[in-house]
Motif scaffolding. Structure first.
Motif, mmCIF file in Angstrom:
data_model
loop_
_atom_site.group_PDB
_atom_site.id
_atom_site.type_symbol
_atom_site.label_atom_id
_atom_site.label_comp_id
_atom_site.label_asym_id
_atom_site.label_seq_id
_atom_site.Cartn_x
_atom_site.Cartn_y
_atom_site.Cartn_z
ATOM 1 N N LYS A 48 -4.785 7.228 1.026
ATOM 2 C CA LYS A 48 -5.622 6.345 1.856
ATOM 3 C C LYS A 48 -7.099 6.611 1.608
ATOM 4 O O LYS A 48 -7.901 5.670 1.467
ATOM 5 C CB LYS A 48 -5.278 6.545 3.331
ATOM 6 C CG LYS A 48 -6.078 5.656 4.276
ATOM 7 C CD LYS A 48 -5.638 5.846 5.719
ATOM 8 C CE LYS A 48 -6.469 4.986 6.661
ATOM 9 N NZ LYS A 48 -6.027 5.140 8.082
ATOM 10 N N THR A 89 -2.653 -3.221 4.802
ATOM 11 C CA THR A 89 -1.651 -2.513 5.605
ATOM 12 C C THR A 89 -1.783 -1.010 5.438
ATOM 13 O O THR A 89 -1.632 -0.247 6.395
ATOM 14 C CB THR A 89 -0.235 -2.966 5.205
ATOM 15 O OG1 THR A 89 -0.108 -4.382 5.385
ATOM 16 C CG2 THR A 89 0.816 -2.257 6.039
ATOM 17 N N ASP A 143 -5.079 0.116 7.441
ATOM 18 C CA ASP A 143 -5.347 -0.373 8.798
ATOM 19 C C ASP A 143 -4.041 -0.485 9.581
ATOM 20 O O ASP A 143 -3.238 -1.396 9.359
ATOM 21 C CB ASP A 143 -6.043 -1.735 8.743
ATOM 22 C CG ASP A 143 -6.768 -2.064 10.040
ATOM 23 O OD1 ASP A 143 -6.204 -1.775 11.115
ATOM 24 O OD2 ASP A 143 -7.887 -2.604 9.972
ATOM 25 N N ASN A 144 -3.848 0.429 10.498
ATOM 26 C CA ASN A 144 -2.600 0.479 11.265
ATOM 27 C C ASN A 144 -2.464 -0.659 12.265
ATOM 28 O O ASN A 144 -1.413 -0.791 12.915
ATOM 29 C CB ASN A 144 -2.490 1.815 11.999
ATOM 30 C CG ASN A 144 -2.211 2.966 11.065
ATOM 31 O OD1 ASN A 144 -1.633 2.786 9.995
ATOM 32 N ND2 ASN A 144 -2.634 4.157 11.444
ATOM 33 N N LYS A 193 1.011 -4.542 11.965
ATOM 34 C CA LYS A 193 2.249 -3.947 12.485
ATOM 35 C C LYS A 193 3.477 -4.281 11.644
ATOM 36 O O LYS A 193 4.471 -3.546 11.688
ATOM 37 C CB LYS A 193 2.480 -4.413 13.925
ATOM 38 C CG LYS A 193 1.334 -4.115 14.880
ATOM 39 C CD LYS A 193 1.038 -2.627 14.982
ATOM 40 C CE LYS A 193 -0.047 -2.346 16.003
ATOM 41 N NZ LYS A 193 -0.402 -0.906 16.080
ATOM 42 N N CYS A 195 2.727 1.966 4.637
ATOM 43 C CA CYS A 195 3.109 1.165 5.801
ATOM 44 C C CYS A 195 4.011 1.948 6.745
ATOM 45 O O CYS A 195 4.029 1.685 7.952
ATOM 46 C CB CYS A 195 3.811 -0.105 5.337
ATOM 47 S SG CYS A 195 4.295 -1.238 6.660
ATOM 48 N N ARG A 229 6.000 1.547 10.005
ATOM 49 C CA ARG A 229 5.959 0.149 10.440
ATOM 50 C C ARG A 229 6.890 -0.706 9.579
ATOM 51 O O ARG A 229 7.135 -0.375 8.414
ATOM 52 C CB ARG A 229 4.522 -0.381 10.337
ATOM 53 C CG ARG A 229 3.534 0.280 11.294
ATOM 54 C CD ARG A 229 2.095 0.006 10.871
ATOM 55 N NE ARG A 229 1.734 0.736 9.669
ATOM 56 C CZ ARG A 229 0.659 0.490 8.916
ATOM 57 N NH1 ARG A 229 -0.146 -0.529 9.233
ATOM 58 N NH2 ARG A 229 0.408 1.216 7.854
#
Length: 387
Positions: A60, A217, A220-221, A224, A265, A268
């Motif tokens: 990230k 994705t 940025d959490n 969803k 991800c 999620r």
């Protein structure tokens, strides 16, 4: 010994392909055979949740630093929004919309909203890829209209340099940064709406839109549920500067690929759509098992799926859309109110001509503060690309 050998081969092929100092991984950076071995090497870098989380943080960080996202303007408060031409269709509305991403730069698109009355709706970001006609094409309109009728606010928006986003060229040096930032601003616009449920935000796109989907994705959490189509590949890094023109996959101390970026991800819900006619042909055997292993660390194996269509090619046609409809319906709690008989029917959708979908026209001229040209935008942002 085997680990060192594989890593040595990786260093050699990177240097040969791009030169010793380049950090870019472009297009078919690796062969399928090389990628298969390197995925096995990646898997040795972690063996439990703690070690994966350490790798996740580094990947990230590499994305954010590689595209220089932290240098972009920090904007909060009300959106400067242009929205008009609302039309009520069969179970959904469509409007023409532009939001100011940062001063002088606009994201252009269409907003599809449900006619189904609810206090709060899910919302879905819908970027397009490099396929024909971009935002105006019928498969984009079908996808957005169906999801809107199912109960989602859907924002379809232009890539930089395409459609009405003509302020810069598409193949400009920081296209990847601009598109990611624009997507984040679209997300923030949707979250600012009082009719949107912040816990039910999805994103989907095909090809280059798939890249935009898994990139946002990953960092940025607030996304969803994620559905990248025909793009997650172990060996292919994206053939356009808007996907691989900035060093988001490699730095002086790490190497990753789009499979691991998609895996960020977890836990999620993630649906990877693949086919037999492009660089996702190995997904059931190479990419998907790796992502499944990541999800197992979170006890979330049931939240990741792969729909593989071996007889199809690189598109976001009906069978792929239908898979996305089911996935979003389940994970975003959408209504099952679309005509269905031996499959979804999209016949209720009215396909509008491009001129009807454009934000800017004689009655709605372009804003006077538009930044014009690659250099003007880059000078305003004070950002130059790293190689």
């Amino acid at each position: 010994m085997k680990k060192l050998y594989i890593y040595f081969i990786f260093l050699i092929m990177s240097a040969v392909t791009f030169g010793q100092d380049s950090l870019l991984c472009v297009g078919g950076h690796w062969s399928e055979d090389q990628a298969n071995l390197i995925m096995k090497e990646f898997a040795t870098e972690w063996n439990d949740l703690a070690s994966w989380e350490k790798r996740r943080v580094r990947i990230k960080k590499g994305i954010i630093e590689g595209m220089q996202l932290e240098k972009m303007p920090k904007i909060s408060g009300n959106f400067k929004t242009i929205i008009h031409s609302k039309r009520e269709m069969d179970g959904y509305n469509v409007e023409n919309i532009a939001i100011e991403s940062f001063p002088g730069f606009y994201v252009t698109g269409n907003l599809y909203t449900p006619t189904l009355e609810k206090e709060k709706y899910a919302a879905i970001l819908s970027p397009h890829g490099h396929l024909a006609n971009k935002r105006f094409t019928d498969f984009m309109q079908y996808r957005c209209a169906v999801l809107a009728r199912m109960g989602a606010v859907v924002f379809a928006y232009d890539m930089v340099g395409y459609g009405e986003n003509e302020q810069v060229e598409h193949k400009m040096p920081i296209a990847l940064l601009l598109q990611t930032y624009n997507s984040q601003r679209v997300l923030e616009y949707l979250l600012s709406r009082p009719d949107v449920d912040s816990e039910r935000i999805g994103m989907t796109g095909g090809s280059g839109g798939g890249t935009q989907t898994f990139m946002l994705t990953a960092i940025d959490n607030r996304i969803k549920v994620s559905v990248p189509a025909v793009q997650v590949s172990a060996h292919f890094f994206g053939g356009c500067v808007c996907e691989s023109g900035m060093p988001v996959h490699r730095s002086a101390d790490h190497q990753t690929n789009n499979v691991e970026i998609a895996a960020l991800c977890a836990p999620r819900p993630l649906l990877m759509i693949s086919n037999g006619g492009d660089w996702t042909r190995n997904t059931p055997r190479v990419e998907y098992p790796y992502v499944q292993k990541v999800y197992s660390l979170y006890d979330a194996e049931h939240k990741v799926e792969n729909v593989h269509l071996p007889m199809e090619r690189h598109d976001y046609d009906f069978s792929k859309r239908a898979a996305a409809y089911n996935f979003f319906q389940h994970h975003l709690g959408l209504s099952f109110n679309v005509p269905y008989f031996n499959g979804y029917s999209e016949d209720f959708v009215t396909i509008l001509p491009p001129e009807d979908l454009k934000v800017f026209n004689m009655e709605n001229p372009k804003p006077k503060n538009l930044l014009r040209g690659n250099q003007a935008v880059m000078e305003y942002l004070k950002i130059e690309p790293m190689q």
